[in-house]
Design an enzyme around this catalytic site. Structure first.
Site, PDB file in Angstrom:
ATOM      1  N   TYR A 112       0.824  -1.217   0.000  1.00 57.41           N
ATOM      2  CA  TYR A 112       0.000   0.000   0.000  1.00 57.41           C
ATOM      3  C   TYR A 112       0.863   1.275   0.000  1.00 57.41           C
ATOM      4  N   ASN A 163       8.444  -9.522  -1.349  1.00 58.41           N
ATOM      5  CA  ASN A 163       8.236 -10.978  -1.433  1.00 58.41           C
ATOM      6  C   ASN A 163       6.772 -11.334  -1.715  1.00 58.41           C
ATOM      7  N   LEU A 164       5.948 -10.309  -1.914  1.00 58.07           N
ATOM      8  CA  LEU A 164       4.522 -10.481  -2.260  1.00 58.07           C
ATOM      9  C   LEU A 164       3.713 -11.172  -1.168  1.00 58.07           C
ATOM     10  N   ASP A 187      13.017 -11.554  -0.683  1.00 56.40           N
ATOM     11  CA  ASP A 187      12.789 -11.301   0.738  1.00 56.40           C
ATOM     12  C   ASP A 187      13.921 -10.477   1.341  1.00 56.40           C
ATOM     13  N   LEU A 233       5.447  -7.171   8.067  1.00 59.31           N
ATOM     14  CA  LEU A 233       4.089  -7.665   8.316  1.00 59.31           C
ATOM     15  C   LEU A 233       3.409  -6.685   9.259  1.00 59.31           C
ATOM     16  N   SER A 287       5.845   3.337  13.722  1.00 58.97           N
ATOM     17  CA  SER A 287       4.426   3.531  13.994  1.00 58.97           C
ATOM     18  C   SER A 287       4.246   4.255  15.325  1.00 58.97           C
ATOM     19  N   TYR A 338       3.149  -6.950  17.038  1.00 58.58           N
ATOM     20  CA  TYR A 338       3.459  -6.090  15.888  1.00 58.58           C
ATOM     21  C   TYR A 338       4.104  -4.784  16.369  1.00 58.58           C
ATOM     22  N   LYS A 370       8.084  -3.109  16.008  1.00 59.85           N
ATOM     23  CA  LYS A 370       8.485  -1.772  15.541  1.00 59.85           C
ATOM     24  C   LYS A 370       9.406  -1.111  16.572  1.00 59.85           C
ATOM     25  N   ASN A 378      -2.200   7.368  11.415  1.00 67.10           N
ATOM     26  CA  ASN A 378      -3.057   6.414  10.679  1.00 67.10           C
ATOM     27  C   ASN A 378      -3.135   6.776   9.198  1.00 67.10           C
ATOM     28  N   LEU A 405      -9.963   0.499   9.882  1.00 70.47           N
ATOM     29  CA  LEU A 405     -11.260   1.155   9.745  1.00 70.47           C
ATOM     30  C   LEU A 405     -11.592   1.562   8.307  1.00 70.47           C
ATOM     31  N   GLY A 407      -6.531  -3.857  23.258  1.00 69.19           N
ATOM     32  CA  GLY A 407      -5.290  -3.185  22.861  1.00 69.19           C
ATOM     33  C   GLY A 407      -5.475  -1.797  22.269  1.00 69.19           C
TER      34      GLY A 407
HETATM   35  P1  NAD Z   1       1.610  -3.562   3.118  1.00 71.90           P
HETATM   36  O1  NAD Z   1       1.411  -4.912   3.722  1.00 71.90           O
HETATM   37  O2  NAD Z   1       0.625  -3.097   2.113  1.00 71.90           O
HETATM   38  O3  NAD Z   1       3.045  -3.482   2.450  1.00 71.90           O
HETATM   39  C1  NAD Z   1       4.166  -4.143   2.982  1.00 71.90           C
HETATM   40  C2  NAD Z   1       4.843  -4.880   1.832  1.00 71.90           C
HETATM   41  O4  NAD Z   1       5.987  -5.558   2.343  1.00 71.90           O
HETATM   42  C3  NAD Z   1       3.937  -5.939   1.193  1.00 71.90           C
HETATM   43  O5  NAD Z   1       3.877  -5.729  -0.207  1.00 71.90           O
HETATM   44  C4  NAD Z   1       4.618  -7.256   1.535  1.00 71.90           C
HETATM   45  O6  NAD Z   1       4.453  -8.218   0.502  1.00 71.90           O
HETATM   46  C5  NAD Z   1       6.056  -6.830   1.725  1.00 71.90           C
HETATM   47  N1  NAD Z   1       6.843  -7.684   2.619  1.00 71.90           N
HETATM   48  C6  NAD Z   1       6.497  -8.150   3.840  1.00 71.90           C
HETATM   49  N2  NAD Z   1       7.488  -8.873   4.363  1.00 71.90           N
HETATM   50  C7  NAD Z   1       8.501  -8.858   3.453  1.00 71.90           C
HETATM   51  C8  NAD Z   1       9.805  -9.416   3.415  1.00 71.90           C
HETATM   52  N3  NAD Z   1      10.276 -10.157   4.422  1.00 71.90           N
HETATM   53  N4  NAD Z   1      10.567  -9.198   2.327  1.00 71.90           N
HETATM   54  C9  NAD Z   1      10.104  -8.470   1.289  1.00 71.90           C
HETATM   55  N5  NAD Z   1       8.881  -7.917   1.266  1.00 71.90           N
HETATM   56  C10 NAD Z   1       8.098  -8.107   2.344  1.00 71.90           C
HETATM   57  O7  NAD Z   1       1.730  -2.520   4.307  1.00 71.90           O
HETATM   58  P2  NAD Z   1       1.756  -0.930   4.272  1.00 71.90           P
HETATM   59  O8  NAD Z   1       0.502  -0.450   4.888  1.00 71.90           O
HETATM   60  O9  NAD Z   1       2.161  -0.461   2.949  1.00 71.90           O
HETATM   61  O10 NAD Z   1       2.900  -0.668   5.339  1.00 71.90           O
HETATM   62  C11 NAD Z   1       4.243  -0.418   4.953  1.00 71.90           C
HETATM   63  C12 NAD Z   1       5.078  -0.294   6.211  1.00 71.90           C
HETATM   64  O11 NAD Z   1       4.575   0.742   7.022  1.00 71.90           O
HETATM   65  C13 NAD Z   1       5.077  -1.556   7.071  1.00 71.90           C
HETATM   66  O12 NAD Z   1       6.367  -1.723   7.621  1.00 71.90           O
HETATM   67  C14 NAD Z   1       4.087  -1.221   8.153  1.00 71.90           C
HETATM   68  O13 NAD Z   1       4.335  -1.935   9.336  1.00 71.90           O
HETATM   69  C15 NAD Z   1       4.338   0.261   8.329  1.00 71.90           C
HETATM   70  N6  NAD Z   1       3.197   0.973   8.923  1.00 71.90           N
HETATM   71  C16 NAD Z   1       1.986   0.917   8.293  1.00 71.90           C
HETATM   72  C17 NAD Z   1       0.893   1.555   8.851  1.00 71.90           C
HETATM   73  C18 NAD Z   1      -0.463   1.477   8.216  1.00 71.90           C
HETATM   74  O14 NAD Z   1      -1.436   1.839   8.870  1.00 71.90           O
HETATM   75  N7  NAD Z   1      -0.602   1.039   6.981  1.00 71.90           N
HETATM   76  C19 NAD Z   1       1.055   2.275  10.046  1.00 71.90           C
HETATM   77  C20 NAD Z   1       2.308   2.324  10.651  1.00 71.90           C
HETATM   78  C21 NAD Z   1       3.375   1.666  10.072  1.00 71.90           C
HETATM   79  C1  WQD Z   2      -8.950   2.996  13.949  1.00 69.68           C
HETATM   80  C2  WQD Z   2     -10.158   3.196  14.865  1.00 69.68           C
HETATM   81  C3  WQD Z   2     -10.747   1.218  16.068  1.00 69.68           C
HETATM   82  C4  WQD Z   2     -11.893  -1.126  12.556  1.00 69.68           C
HETATM   83  C5  WQD Z   2      -3.590   0.249  13.516  1.00 69.68           C
HETATM   84  C6  WQD Z   2      -2.395  -0.378  14.195  1.00 69.68           C
HETATM   85  C7  WQD Z   2      -1.258   0.592  14.210  1.00 69.68           C
HETATM   86  C8  WQD Z   2      -0.950   1.071  12.821  1.00 69.68           C
HETATM   87  C9  WQD Z   2      -2.159   1.562  12.086  1.00 69.68           C
HETATM   88  C10 WQD Z   2      -0.172  -0.390  11.037  1.00 69.68           C
HETATM   89  C11 WQD Z   2     -10.009   2.539  16.229  1.00 69.68           C
HETATM   90  C12 WQD Z   2     -11.845   1.593  15.115  1.00 69.68           C
HETATM   91  C13 WQD Z   2     -11.461  -0.119  13.393  1.00 69.68           C
HETATM   92  C14 WQD Z   2     -13.267  -1.525  12.599  1.00 69.68           C
HETATM   93  C15 WQD Z   2     -13.645   0.130  14.308  1.00 69.68           C
HETATM   94  N1  WQD Z   2      -0.299  -0.013  12.170  1.00 69.68           N
HETATM   95  N2  WQD Z   2     -12.310   0.490  14.257  1.00 69.68           N
HETATM   96  N3  WQD Z   2     -14.078  -0.877  13.477  1.00 69.68           N
HETATM   97  O1  WQD Z   2      -5.908   0.556  15.533  1.00 69.68           O
HETATM   98  O2  WQD Z   2      -5.496   3.035  15.253  1.00 69.68           O
HETATM   99  O3  WQD Z   2      -3.956   1.421  14.234  1.00 69.68           O
HETATM  100  O4  WQD Z   2      -3.246   0.629  12.186  1.00 69.68           O
HETATM  101  O5  WQD Z   2       0.582  -0.956  10.451  1.00 69.68           O
HETATM  102  O6  WQD Z   2      -0.152  -0.053  14.773  1.00 69.68           O
HETATM  103  O7  WQD Z   2      -2.735  -0.710  15.518  1.00 69.68           O
HETATM  104  O8  WQD Z   2      -6.210   1.691  13.263  1.00 69.68           O
HETATM  105  O9  WQD Z   2      -7.871   1.565  11.467  1.00 69.68           O
HETATM  106  O10 WQD Z   2      -7.566  -0.441  12.976  1.00 69.68           O
HETATM  107  O11 WQD Z   2      -8.631   1.612  13.882  1.00 69.68           O
HETATM  108  O12 WQD Z   2     -14.435   0.658  15.083  1.00 69.68           O
HETATM  109  O13 WQD Z   2     -13.700  -2.452  11.888  1.00 69.68           O
HETATM  110  O14 WQD Z   2     -11.285   2.559  14.251  1.00 69.68           O
HETATM  111  O15 WQD Z   2     -11.270   0.701  17.256  1.00 69.68           O
HETATM  112  O16 WQD Z   2     -10.666   3.367  17.153  1.00 69.68           O
HETATM  113  P1  WQD Z   2      -5.445   1.668  14.698  1.00 69.68           P
HETATM  114  P2  WQD Z   2      -7.575   1.043  12.827  1.00 69.68           P
END
Ligand code: NAD
Ligand code: WQD
Length: 337
Positions: free
Chosen positions: A11, A32-33, A58, A83, A124, A149, A153, A179, A200, A294
């Site tokens: 994403y 690594n998809l 990977d 992940l 995060s 998770y 981080k 977020n 959400l 949590g």
């Molecule tokens: P995502 O799952 O869409 O993208 C992560 C990508 O990493 C995926 O395409 C997956 O195939 C790849 N991947 C996973 N393990 C791998 C490995 N060992 N080697 C190679 N590729 C690997 O997630 P995202 O939402 O794009 O998040 C990207 C980063 O941001 C992640 O590290 C995630 O933890 C962090 N992050 C995301 C959020 C969020 O809300 N989306 C919030 C905070 C932090």
């Molecule tokens: C947002 C709000 C839920 C889903 C998570 C990870 C964080 C980060 C981002 C990613 C909260 C509420 C959610 C639903 C709901 N990591 N909710 N119904 O929990 O703030 O953060 O994503 O890689 O580490 O914890 O985001 O979008 O899950 O929730 O009511 O079906 O929406 O309780 O208040 P969160 P979220």
């Protein structure tokens, strides 16, 4: 510059590809998809108007990384690969520590061997844990994240801090996302969750489109104005803009640097529902259920440090976030699949 984007088929990484190409950089993707799609890379490359080599592999594969760095003279790495499913991390903690912590460790070893010392890492806001006064700023001590998770981080942050101390050649940016939501305004790339969405906004989008019946709102008894959880949602295109700003700033900033990426204001779940209804013109049925384990009641960023040190701040409001998600959802009802 030439940038290795790990996790570029996911994403946030796919949006970073577009922004990097638009800024004139070259990009190489490693993924690594596990949770990504090659189609995301193809579309991102087309949007950015560039040619992007995609290596399916990977970050834990040291041999592959050595080959990659030998073939591609990279100046920096944006490390998105990891992940991220909180619930899954509770069931499979070792997979999360191996992938997120072990993967970053191996990546850094390969980078050092190749002489690449500039790294932007996806952290995060979860590393703050609970109990801090709002807004959360970078000088607060990190806390105890409520799940494996989040702890992965925090562990990576600790690894990177030790690494930066060990060798002054490292220039590391740790970006604490609040977020991230939204999609590219073209509707060509966005979040494509496999199975039931955990977060959400993707869930809201699937309810509005009729793919799911009703949103479960986790908790309506929080100490917030309407009783539902409050978060700092920011547009993914603003978020990746923060990565480019950090990458530039790191030219002059050695050591480990931590920056929050958020807007500085929070919205409740019910405010999000209303905003999505407005953007989509559809009703979003919802029902209340008990709090999700949590979850914190409220969190939002103090984004001052990123503004002052990176010259970065968000530009897109909630309406834009929701309109872009809806455009993506309508054009791609099944995501990339
Ligand atoms: P995502 O799952 O869409 O993208 C992560 C990508 O990493 C995926 O395409 C997956 O195939 C790849 N991947 C996973 N393990 C791998 C490995 N060992 N080697 C190679 N590729 C690997 O997630 P995202 O939402 O794009 O998040 C990207 C980063 O941001 C992640 O590290 C995630 O933890 C962090 N992050 C995301 C959020 C969020 O809300 N989306 C919030 C905070 C932090
Ligand atoms: C947002 C709000 C839920 C889903 C998570 C990870 C964080 C980060 C981002 C990613 C909260 C509420 C959610 C639903 C709901 N990591 N909710 N119904 O929990 O703030 O953060 O994503 O890689 O580490 O914890 O985001 O979008 O899950 O929730 O009511 O079906 O929406 O309780 O208040 P969160 P979220």
């Amino acid at each position: 510059m030439k940038i290795l984007v790990t996790g570029g088929a996911g994403y946030i990484g796919s949006h970073a590809i577009v922004a990097l190409l638009e800024a004139g950089h070259e990009v190489v993707v490693l993924d690594n998809l596990a949770n990504g799609s090659p189609e995301a890379v193809t579309r991102a490359a087309a949007l950015g108007g560039g040619n992007v080599p995609f290596i399916e592999g990977d970050v834990r594969d040291r041999v592959l990384l050595d080959e990659l760095f030998a073939e591609h003279a990279c100046d920096a790495v944006m490390h998105f690969a990891g992940l991220k499913a909180v619930g899954e991390s509770v069931e499979q903690p070792l997979a999360y520590f191996e992938n997120n912590v072990g993967g970053t460790n191996t990546l850094c070893q390969a980078m050092a061997a190749a002489g690449v010392y500039r790294l932007v890492f996806s952290s995060s806001a979860t590393v703050y844990g609970e109990g801090h006064p709002l807004p959360w700023h970078e000088a607060l001590p990190t806390g105890t994240p409520s799940n494996p998770y989040g702890r992965s981080k925090l562990m990576v942050e600790q690894v990177l801090a030790d690494l930066a101390t060990s060798n002054p050649r490292w220039h590391i940016g740790v970006l604490r996302y609040f977020n991230p939501v939204g999609a590219h305004e073209s509707g060509r790339i966005g979040e494509s969750p496999l199975g039931t969405p955990n977060n959400l906004v993707p869930y809201l989008a699937q309810v509005a489109s009729g793919r799911r019946e009703s949103l479960t709102v986790f908790g309506n008894d929080y100490p917030t104005p309407d009783g539902t959880g409050v978060r700092d949602y920011l547009h993914v295109v603003d978020l990746v803009g923060g990565h480019l700003a950090a990458m530039e700033a790191l030219k002059k900033r050695a050591g480990m640097n931590v920056w929050n990426l958020g807007t500085g204001r929070g919205f409740s779940v019910l405010e999000m529902v209303r905003a999505f209804e407005q953007a989509s013109g559809r009703q979003v049925p919802y029902h209340f259920a008990p709090r999700r384990g949590g979850d914190v009641a409220r969190c939002w960023a103090d984004p001052t440090k990123a503004r002052e040190e990176l010259g970065w701040q968000t530009q897109r409001d909630l309406d834009a976030m929701m309109a872009d998600v809806w455009r993506w959802q309508q054009a791609n009802p099944q995501g990339y699949s």
